[in-house]
Design a protein around this motif. Structure first.
Motif, PDB file in Angstrom:
ATOM      1  N   PHE A   1       0.827  -1.199   0.000  1.00 30.61           N
ATOM      2  CA  PHE A   1       0.000   0.000   0.000  1.00 30.61           C
ATOM      3  C   PHE A   1       0.866   1.256   0.000  1.00 30.61           C
ATOM      4  N   GLU A   2       2.140   1.090   0.372  1.00 29.93           N
ATOM      5  CA  GLU A   2       3.036   2.240   0.382  1.00 29.93           C
ATOM      6  C   GLU A   2       3.819   2.281  -0.910  1.00 29.93           C
ATOM      7  N   HIS A   3       4.410   3.454  -1.185  1.00 28.85           N
ATOM      8  CA  HIS A   3       5.180   3.604  -2.407  1.00 28.85           C
ATOM      9  C   HIS A   3       6.334   2.595  -2.409  1.00 28.85           C
ATOM     10  N   HIS A   4       6.493   1.878  -3.491  1.00 30.53           N
ATOM     11  CA  HIS A   4       7.592   0.917  -3.575  1.00 30.53           C
ATOM     12  C   HIS A   4       7.993   0.726  -5.031  1.00 30.53           C
ATOM     13  N   ASP A   5       9.100   0.055  -5.237  1.00 28.18           N
ATOM     14  CA  ASP A   5       9.605  -0.176  -6.591  1.00 28.18           C
ATOM     15  C   ASP A   5       8.748  -1.261  -7.236  1.00 28.18           C
ATOM     16  N   HIS A   6       7.629  -0.832  -7.832  1.00 29.64           N
ATOM     17  CA  HIS A   6       6.684  -1.829  -8.332  1.00 29.64           C
ATOM     18  C   HIS A   6       7.192  -2.585  -9.556  1.00 29.64           C
ATOM     19  N   ARG A   7       8.103  -1.964 -10.293  1.00 31.44           N
ATOM     20  CA  ARG A   7       8.669  -2.665 -11.452  1.00 31.44           C
ATOM     21  C   ARG A   7       9.290  -3.990 -11.011  1.00 31.44           C
ATOM     22  N   ARG A   8       9.939  -3.926  -9.862  1.00 30.75           N
ATOM     23  CA  ARG A   8      10.570  -5.146  -9.344  1.00 30.75           C
ATOM     24  C   ARG A   8       9.524  -6.184  -8.968  1.00 30.75           C
ATOM     25  N   CYS A   9       8.446  -5.735  -8.353  1.00 25.52           N
ATOM     26  CA  CYS A   9       7.319  -6.623  -7.999  1.00 25.52           C
ATOM     27  C   CYS A   9       6.823  -7.356  -9.235  1.00 25.52           C
ATOM     28  N   ALA A  10       6.515  -6.549 -10.267  1.00 22.37           N
ATOM     29  CA  ALA A  10       5.861  -7.086 -11.456  1.00 22.37           C
ATOM     30  C   ALA A  10       6.801  -8.029 -12.212  1.00 22.37           C
ATOM     31  N   LEU A  11       8.044  -7.588 -12.409  1.00 25.29           N
ATOM     32  CA  LEU A  11       9.007  -8.435 -13.126  1.00 25.29           C
ATOM     33  C   LEU A  11       9.298  -9.691 -12.320  1.00 25.29           C
ATOM     34  N   GLY A  12       9.429  -9.526 -11.021  1.00 26.08           N
ATOM     35  CA  GLY A  12       9.717 -10.664 -10.138  1.00 26.08           C
ATOM     36  C   GLY A  12       8.585 -11.683 -10.194  1.00 26.08           C
ATOM     37  N   GLY A  13       7.361 -11.206 -10.169  1.00 25.33           N
ATOM     38  CA  GLY A  13       6.204 -12.095 -10.207  1.00 25.33           C
ATOM     39  C   GLY A  13       6.176 -12.895 -11.488  1.00 25.33           C
ATOM     40  N   MET A  14       6.506 -12.216 -12.575  1.00 27.78           N
ATOM     41  CA  MET A  14       6.494 -12.862 -13.883  1.00 27.78           C
ATOM     42  C   MET A  14       7.583 -13.927 -13.973  1.00 27.78           C
ATOM     43  N   SER A  15       8.793 -13.590 -13.514  1.00 21.50           N
ATOM     44  CA  SER A  15       9.877 -14.569 -13.681  1.00 21.50           C
ATOM     45  C   SER A  15       9.663 -15.740 -12.715  1.00 21.50           C
ATOM     46  N   GLU A  16       9.069 -15.464 -11.566  1.00 22.21           N
ATOM     47  CA  GLU A  16       8.775 -16.556 -10.638  1.00 22.21           C
ATOM     48  C   GLU A  16       7.752 -17.519 -11.253  1.00 22.21           C
ATOM     49  N   ALA A  17       6.746 -16.946 -11.918  1.00 22.51           N
ATOM     50  CA  ALA A  17       5.714 -17.776 -12.545  1.00 22.51           C
ATOM     51  C   ALA A  17       6.330 -18.632 -13.656  1.00 22.51           C
ATOM     52  N   ARG A  18       7.186 -18.004 -14.484  1.00 20.84           N
ATOM     53  CA  ARG A  18       7.821 -18.761 -15.573  1.00 20.84           C
ATOM     54  C   ARG A  18       8.659 -19.893 -15.017  1.00 20.84           C
ATOM     55  N   GLU A  19       9.409 -19.591 -13.967  1.00 21.65           N
ATOM     56  CA  GLU A  19      10.276 -20.580 -13.331  1.00 21.65           C
ATOM     57  C   GLU A  19       9.431 -21.730 -12.762  1.00 21.65           C
ATOM     58  N   HIS A  20       8.356 -21.378 -12.078  1.00 22.22           N
ATOM     59  CA  HIS A  20       7.489 -22.397 -11.484  1.00 22.22           C
ATOM     60  C   HIS A  20       6.902 -23.307 -12.567  1.00 22.22           C
ATOM     61  N   CYS A  21       6.466 -22.690 -13.685  1.00 25.76           N
ATOM     62  CA  CYS A  21       5.876 -23.474 -14.772  1.00 25.76           C
ATOM     63  C   CYS A  21       6.918 -24.421 -15.371  1.00 25.76           C
ATOM     64  N   ARG A  22       8.145 -23.917 -15.504  1.00 30.45           N
ATOM     65  CA  ARG A  22       9.198 -24.748 -16.077  1.00 30.45           C
ATOM     66  C   ARG A  22       9.434 -25.964 -15.180  1.00 30.45           C
ATOM     67  N   ARG A  23       9.560 -25.705 -13.886  1.00 26.44           N
ATOM     68  CA  ARG A  23       9.818 -26.805 -12.947  1.00 26.44           C
ATOM     69  C   ARG A  23       8.674 -27.806 -12.920  1.00 26.44           C
ATOM     70  N   ALA A  24       7.440 -27.295 -12.953  1.00 28.40           N
ATOM     71  CA  ALA A  24       6.267 -28.166 -12.796  1.00 28.40           C
ATOM     72  C   ALA A  24       5.760 -28.705 -14.133  1.00 28.40           C
ATOM     73  N   GLY A  25       6.438 -28.325 -15.236  1.00 28.97           N
ATOM     74  CA  GLY A  25       6.007 -28.811 -16.544  1.00 28.97           C
ATOM     75  C   GLY A  25       4.662 -28.251 -16.975  1.00 28.97           C
ATOM     76  N   LEU A  26       4.355 -27.023 -16.563  1.00 30.88           N
ATOM     77  CA  LEU A  26       3.091 -26.384 -16.940  1.00 30.88           C
ATOM     78  C   LEU A  26       3.330 -25.476 -18.139  1.00 30.88           C
ATOM     79  N   ARG A  27       2.295 -25.347 -18.974  1.00 31.01           N
ATOM     80  CA  ARG A  27       2.441 -24.523 -20.156  1.00 31.01           C
ATOM     81  C   ARG A  27       1.902 -23.117 -19.904  1.00 31.01           C
ATOM     82  N   LEU A  28       2.815 -22.153 -19.857  1.00 29.92           N
ATOM     83  CA  LEU A  28       2.400 -20.762 -19.697  1.00 29.92           C
ATOM     84  C   LEU A  28       2.265 -20.179 -21.103  1.00 29.92           C
ATOM     85  N   THR A  29       1.068 -20.350 -21.677  1.00 28.80           N
ATOM     86  CA  THR A  29       0.831 -19.888 -23.042  1.00 28.80           C
ATOM     87  C   THR A  29       0.872 -18.357 -23.092  1.00 28.80           C
ATOM     88  N   ALA A  30       0.872 -17.808 -24.311  1.00 27.05           N
ATOM     89  CA  ALA A  30       0.944 -16.353 -24.477  1.00 27.05           C
ATOM     90  C   ALA A  30      -0.214 -15.672 -23.754  1.00 27.05           C
TER      91      ALA A  30
END
Ligand SMILES: [Zn+2]
Ligand SMILES: [Zn+2]
Ligand SMILES: [Zn+2]
Length: 163
Positions: free
Chosen positions: A9-38
């Motif tokens: 809720f406070e001002h923060h470096d949101h770019r890091r949040c958003a990019l981090g969330g995306m790369s974590e999701a990609r990593e998780h999908c790779r490990r779990a064999g899930l297809r993260l389609t476009a």
């Protein structure tokens, strides 16, 4: 991802949040064999752009504008996938979705929802869950799922109201 103790809720470096969330999701999908389609990836990205809750139709409008699909089932299926694997949460009260702060399949959380700007913070349910279960057990009730959604005002909106 923001550090565990950061306040979205406070001002923060949101770019890091958003990019981090995306790369974590990609990593998780790779490990779990899930297809993260476009489409799945773009839906998650849209939800990660802010900490606000978005309805399926808000997301559909964005996808249609980008030429990624204009059929509601496309968005619903993508949201279903993302929710099933813990990348997004469904907020019953708002009939909307929010990106998960700590993606992990099947985890439970309590949500603090700002009723003014629709920003949503996720907080661990662990401390509250024990109390709920105890009350339920006393009534001989078996808990199958817990949805804890708390509405109020975030720091920014409180400051604005006070001004
Ligand atoms: Zn952020
Ligand atoms: Zn979560
Ligand atoms: Zn707010």
């Amino acid at each position: 991802m923001p550090p565990a103790n950061s306040n979205i809720f406070e001002h923060h470096d949101h770019r890091r949040c958003a990019l981090g969330g995306m790369s974590e999701a990609r990593e998780h999908c790779r490990r779990a064999g899930l297809r993260l389609t476009a489409v799945r990836a773009r839906v998650l990205e849209i939800l990660l752009e802010s900490h606000r809750a978005l309805g399926a139709y808000d997301i559909l409008e964005r996808l249609a504008a980008e030429g990624l699909g204009s059929q509601p089932p496309v968005v619903y299926r993508a949201l279903e996938f993302l929710a099933a694997h813990g990348f997004v949460h469904r907020l019953e009260r708002l009939n909307a979705f929010t990106a998960c702060a700590v993606p992990q399949p099947g985890h439970e959380a309590a949500f603090l929802i700002c009723q003014s700007c629709r920003k949503v913070a996720e907080t661990p349910l662990a401390g509250i869950a024990a109390g709920i279960d105890q009350q339920a057990a006393a009534l001989g009730f078996e808990v199958r799922s817990r949805v804890v959604e708390i509405t109020g005002l975030c720091t920014t909106c409180r400051d604005r109201e006070a001004a």
